[in-house]
Design an enzyme around this catalytic site. Structure first.
Site, PDB file in Angstrom:
ATOM      1  N   ASN A  99      21.216  22.172  74.780  1.00 17.72           N
ATOM      2  CA  ASN A  99      21.252  21.575  73.412  1.00 17.72           C
ATOM      3  C   ASN A  99      22.602  20.526  73.340  1.00 17.72           C
ATOM      4  OD1 ASN A  99      19.300  21.366  71.439  1.00 17.72           O
ATOM      5  ND2 ASN A  99      19.410  23.529  71.227  1.00 17.72           N
ATOM      6  N   ASP A 149      23.270  23.458  67.978  1.00 13.50           N
ATOM      7  CA  ASP A 149      21.971  22.919  68.312  1.00 13.50           C
ATOM      8  C   ASP A 149      22.365  21.289  68.685  1.00 13.50           C
ATOM      9  OD1 ASP A 149      19.215  22.194  68.448  1.00 13.50           O
ATOM     10  OD2 ASP A 149      18.601  24.104  67.508  1.00 13.50           O
TER      11      ASP A 149
END
Length: 242
Positions: A99, A149
């Site tokens: 990510n 993320d």
């Protein structure tokens, strides 16, 4: 909308039109006029539990995408660089959930997160060759609320990290210090992107999976798209040059 052969993790616009995308079926082109899909390369055909997840283009027109283990346990993922000449190079090994890929405004740093390791790493980046070196921890969120993320970098070189389970987006200075935060009424923030004509708004995607009924009552907007005015502009996204 366009039907595709498998779930998509990331995409980028192409200079020749359409998009390059990556996901469960590997890398592929999508023609937005006809809807035609052209398969390119599956870098992990021997790993049924992995899929390509987060990615974006660098300013030389290469497409970078990282894979993840769908069990969220094994370090079977990797980070790949897909070049305009259709060569695919494995750049980073032993990733659990790839990510947070982003590049500094001066093209000297590549950022890459492993969500399950609670970390964002920084690498020295050479734009001309596409090489990376000198891996170091840029952000360590262990012991904090939420995991790193998706991400984006603004025009001042600061890194905006969506926090999965962290109820917001955090802004980090180029030295890794936390210098700002935008709260969101959803726990799972998954990605950020600067948009609008002046790139002065921050769009935030969120997730709704794995929520209990009680969670859903507390987070009725889970899975929604949010927009904020962060007070700083973002950077234009490069296009894939192949």
């Amino acid at each position: 909308s366009w039907p595709v052969p498998a779930p998509v993790g990331c995409l980028a616009l192409r200079e020749r039109g359409g998009v390059i995308a990556a996901g469960q079926a590997g890398f592929f082109f999508l023609d937005l006029e006809t809807g035609a899909v052209e398969p390119l390369h599956d870098p992990e055909p021997d790993k049924p539990d992995t899929r390509l997840n987060d990615g974006r283009c660098d300013r030389a027109g290469r497409f970078w995408a990282g894979s993840m283990d769908e069990t969220l346990q094994a370090p079977d993922g990797a980070l790949y660089r897909y070049d305009p000449d259709r060569r695919c190079t494995r750049m980073v090994d032993e990733v659990i959930v790839s990510n947070g890929l982003a590049f500094s405004p001066d093209d000297r740093v590549l950022y890459h997160a492993d969500t399950r390791r609670f970390a964002v790493y920084a690498y020295d980046f050479d734009l001309e060759s596409g090489s990376i070196a000198n891996k170091r921890v840029f952000i360590d969120t262990a012991g904090q609320e939420g995991r790193p993320d998706g991400a984006a970098v603004d025009e001042e070189g600061c890194y905006w990290s969506a926090r999965y389970g962290g109820w917001g987006v955090v802004r980090h200075a180029p030295d890794g210090r936390e210098i700002g935060r935008i709260d969101v009424p959803v726990a799972a923030c998954t990605m950020v992107a600067f948009g609008d004509p002046d790139l002065d708004r921050l769009y935030i995607t969120t997730a709704s999976q794995r929520l209990t009924e009680a969670d859903r009552k507390d987070q009725p907007q889970a899975g929604g798209l949010f927009v904020a005015e962060p007070g700083v502009r973002g950077l234009a996204e490069p296009r894939f040059s192949g």
